[in-house]
Design an enzyme around this catalytic site. Structure first.
Site, short mmCIF file in Angstrom:
data_model
loop_
_atom_site.label_atom_id
_atom_site.label_comp_id
_atom_site.label_asym_id
_atom_site.label_seq_id
_atom_site.Cartn_x
_atom_site.Cartn_y
_atom_site.Cartn_z
CE LYS A 11 -7.46 -0.46 1.20
NZ LYS A 11 -8.27 -1.22 2.22
CG HIS A 20 -13.76 -1.66 -6.26
ND1 HIS A 20 -13.77 -0.54 -5.47
CD2 HIS A 20 -13.59 -2.71 -5.41
CE1 HIS A 20 -13.62 -0.89 -4.20
NE2 HIS A 20 -13.51 -2.20 -4.15
CG ASP A 25 -3.15 12.14 -2.65
OD1 ASP A 25 -2.54 11.44 -3.48
OD2 ASP A 25 -2.69 13.21 -2.19
N PRO A 26 -4.39 9.63 -4.99
CG PRO A 26 -4.40 9.84 -7.32
CD PRO A 26 -4.58 10.64 -6.06
NE ARG A 27 0.32 12.50 -3.63
CZ ARG A 27 0.50 13.81 -3.52
NH1 ARG A 27 1.70 14.33 -3.69
NH2 ARG A 27 -0.52 14.60 -3.22
#
Length: 315
Positions: A41, A98, A118-120
């Protein structure tokens, strides 16, 4: 890159219900191959699409993007079939994975393209991803290849509890977070020491959103692809979120396997910072602490914001 600098080495095996990095043992590299190796993602399909547009200089590909550039580690088809697909291609190949860099072979004659986010935002995007996934079909296809299906993972219903779990529980014993998937922090750390290598290239989701045309030109230069100026505006338009969503049936990954309830919904919104109205103050503080511990300093700033917003020099 110094001649004396250690090269990346394959030292881990990433195996779970859906993927198996050991499948790379069947891969035969060719000069000029492009390995798109991103966390989940974080712009994987976007990066594949851009690479394909640059290689073919057209938005019309020989086949659907997911069939042209299948996820090598994914266990819904045999590795023999995936290898045969890649071996049959005469054009410059684009291979999807991945798996972190310590779980795949390192070849001097291929390019590795890593795209961060951004991990969030990754976590929030993964929530919609899970809701759109047709798990029954996915499990059926994985089981049909002779793979054992483990019991379903029990996750909290509350998104803040899931986020806390993701930040504190590892999916693999050598990681510190990422459950039930794998760690995006650890993923970056397998690439970061090699960011000066001439065949390892870094993109960022935020930069693609800010300056898609500029980032496509930059990647073309890194991959030694000559841009046809007459065609370039059309290639950029084909790489926009709007265009990719409109053509989801031919662009969404594994679309031919019916693993999505909606191919168009795979391209959910493409927006960042949706977490601002979702995460609790305690979880935001936990995230900051995790980021600083796992990816300190410049690495953490780049992971969240990329090159353009931070002003960091390209590497």
């Amino acid at each position: 890159m110094s001649e004396n600098q250690p090269r990346p080495s394959l030292s881990r095996e990433y195996v779970n219900m859906i993927m198996d990095s050991r499948r790379w043992a069947h891969f035969e590299p060719r000069d000029g191959d492009i390995i798109v190796c991103t966390p989940y993602k974080s712009g994987t399909t976007w990066t594949q699409m851009i690479c394909a547009l640059l290689i073919f200089q057209s938005s019309k590909f020989p086949m659907a993007l997911g069939d042209l550039s299948p996820w090598l580690d994914l266990k819904i088809e045999s590795i023999e079939k995936i290898a045969a697909t890649y071996n049959a291609q005469s054009h410059r190949r684009i291979i999807k994975t991945h798996t972190p860099l310590d779980g795949i072979p390192f070849f001097e004659n291929v390019s590795y393209v890593y795209c961060a986010r951004d991990p969030r935002d990754i976590f929030m995007s993964m929530q919609g991803h899970g809701e759109n996934q047709n798990m029954e079909v996915l499990i059926e296809k994985i089981a049909a290849q002779g793979n054992e299906i483990p019991p379903p993972q029990e996750l909290p219903d509350d998104v803040n509890e899931r986020f806390e779990l993701w930040l504190t529980k590892p999916a693999y014993p050598w990681e510190e977070d990422g459950y039930p998937y794998w760690s995006v922090f650890s993923h970056l750390k397998t690439f970061w020491p090699f960011r000066n290598f001439s065949n390892i290239h870094f993109l960022h989701f935020a930069d693609l959103k800010t300056d898609l045309a500029g980032q496509m030109r930059r990647l073309a230069k890194l991959l030694a692809v000559e841009v046809d100026e007459a065609l370039f505006p059309g290639l950029v338009e084909a790489a926009t979120f709007r265009s990719m969503k409109a053509n989801a049936d031919s662009i969404a990954p594994e679309a031919s396997h019916q693993v999505w309830k909606s191919n168009a919904s795979f391209f959910n919104s493409g927006e960042n910072e949706q977490w601002r109205e979702v995460f609790s103050a305690d979880n935001l503080a936990l995230y900051d602490k995790t980021r600083d511990n796992r990816t300190p300093g410049e690495m953490g700033r780049w992971l969240e914001r990329g090159f353009i917003d931070t002003g960091l020099a390209y590497f």
